[in-house]
Design an enzyme around this catalytic site. Structure first.
Site, PDB file in Angstrom:
ATOM      1  N   HIS A   5       0.834  -1.194   0.000  1.00 41.05           N
ATOM      2  CA  HIS A   5       0.000   0.000   0.000  1.00 41.05           C
ATOM      3  C   HIS A   5       0.872   1.248   0.000  1.00 41.05           C
ATOM      4  CE1 HIS A   5      -3.314  -2.712   1.066  1.00 41.05           C
ATOM      5  NE2 HIS A   5      -4.111  -1.733   0.717  1.00 41.05           N
ATOM      6  N   LYS A  15      -0.804   4.933   4.456  1.00 48.02           N
ATOM      7  CA  LYS A  15      -1.754   4.028   5.109  1.00 48.02           C
ATOM      8  C   LYS A  15      -1.283   3.778   6.536  1.00 48.02           C
ATOM      9  CE  LYS A  15      -4.076  -0.469   4.622  1.00 48.02           C
ATOM     10  NZ  LYS A  15      -5.428   0.116   4.838  1.00 48.02           N
TER      11      LYS A  15
END
Length: 263
Positions: free
Chosen positions: A153, A157
């Site tokens: 990600h 995040k």
């Protein structure tokens, strides 16, 4: 036409999904809730024409004022938990893509949803491709006894592993009942073998330039199988969100994950 309040409206997902929903005539966005940009016209935040609706920071007040059927939540678990309960206690259905809830929080949400006979969907992932990846991984787990998960990600995040990776591991662990005994490993750097969740290793990568990606890697005698899904744009979640918004109006109970409704 479903009347929707967007909770976490000013986040990346909130803005992207709101912009897309404003183009779908079957839904009406009647309120926008966040802790930032309070008092600002939401259309200006999106970079479009003024909507005449400002960002507010009190979900209960917005619910009482706008009378929505659904609260669509893309925020952070710390604030989302309380606000999801507020929505359900005020007889408003919930669709949430927020991750990072504890098992105790999910159980509490489930209890309140079921007690009020109200549909509530918490989905770690709304991408149809990611859901198919999990389904295919379940099929492969019947034939491979070794598996690890790598999820990638963007560097902003905040939670790790991702909700999708945890959900995938949960699905796989229910099938991999006869997992091989782990050998005695020596980690020269603690954590280098990843996190262990129900006997399945999960590795989290966080780098700028990534959006959301996951690999499920199976190993067997003389072979391996890699299943991978890539998200390049948050638009990929829209079809799953539209599906969830339709289904939640038909539900009178709590559902965790769209897979239960899709397959």
């Amino acid at each position: 036409m479903a009347r929707i309040v967007m909770h976490g409206a000013c986040g990346k997902m909130g803005r992207e999904i709101s912009k897309n929903l404003l183009m779908h005539s079957e839904h009406e966005l009647v309120g926008f809730v966040d802790v930032v940009n309070v008092g600002q016209d939401f259309g200006e935040i999106l970079g479009i024409s003024r909507l005449g609706k400002t960002v507010e920071d009190n979900l209960k007040e917005v619910i009482l004022k706008t009378n929505p059927e659904i609260v669509l939540d893309f925020s952070r678990a710390s604030g989302a938990f309380t606000n999801i309960l507020i929505a359900l206690e005020n007889k408003v259905r919930v669709v949430s893509g927020t991750t990072g809830f504890s098992q105790e929080q999910i159980k509490k949400i489930e209890d309140v949803s079921n007690a009020n006979n109200l549909g509530c969907i918490i989905a770690p992932n709304f991408s149809i491709g990611a859901l198919l990846l999990m389904k295919l991984a379940q099929m492969a787990a019947k034939y491979f006894s070794h598996v690890e998960i790598i999820e990638y990600h963007h560097n902003l995040k905040v939670d790790a592993p991702s909700g999708t990776a945890i959900k995938t591991a949960e699905l796989l662990s229910s099938i991999l009942e006869n997992q091989p005994s782990a050998i005695q490993e020596e980690e020269k750097i603690p954590g280098s073998r990843g996190g262990d969740y129900r006997g399945i290793k999960i590795h989290s990568v966080r780098l700028p330039g990534l959006v959301a990606h996951q690999e499920v890697i199976f190993g067997g005698r003389g072979q391996s199988l890699t299943l991978r899904h890539d998200v390049y744009s948050r638009e990929s979640y829209l079809d799953g969100i539209l599906f969830a918004l339709k289904k939640v109006l038909e539900l009178d109970r709590f559902v965790f994950g769209l897979d239960e409704l899709l397959f």
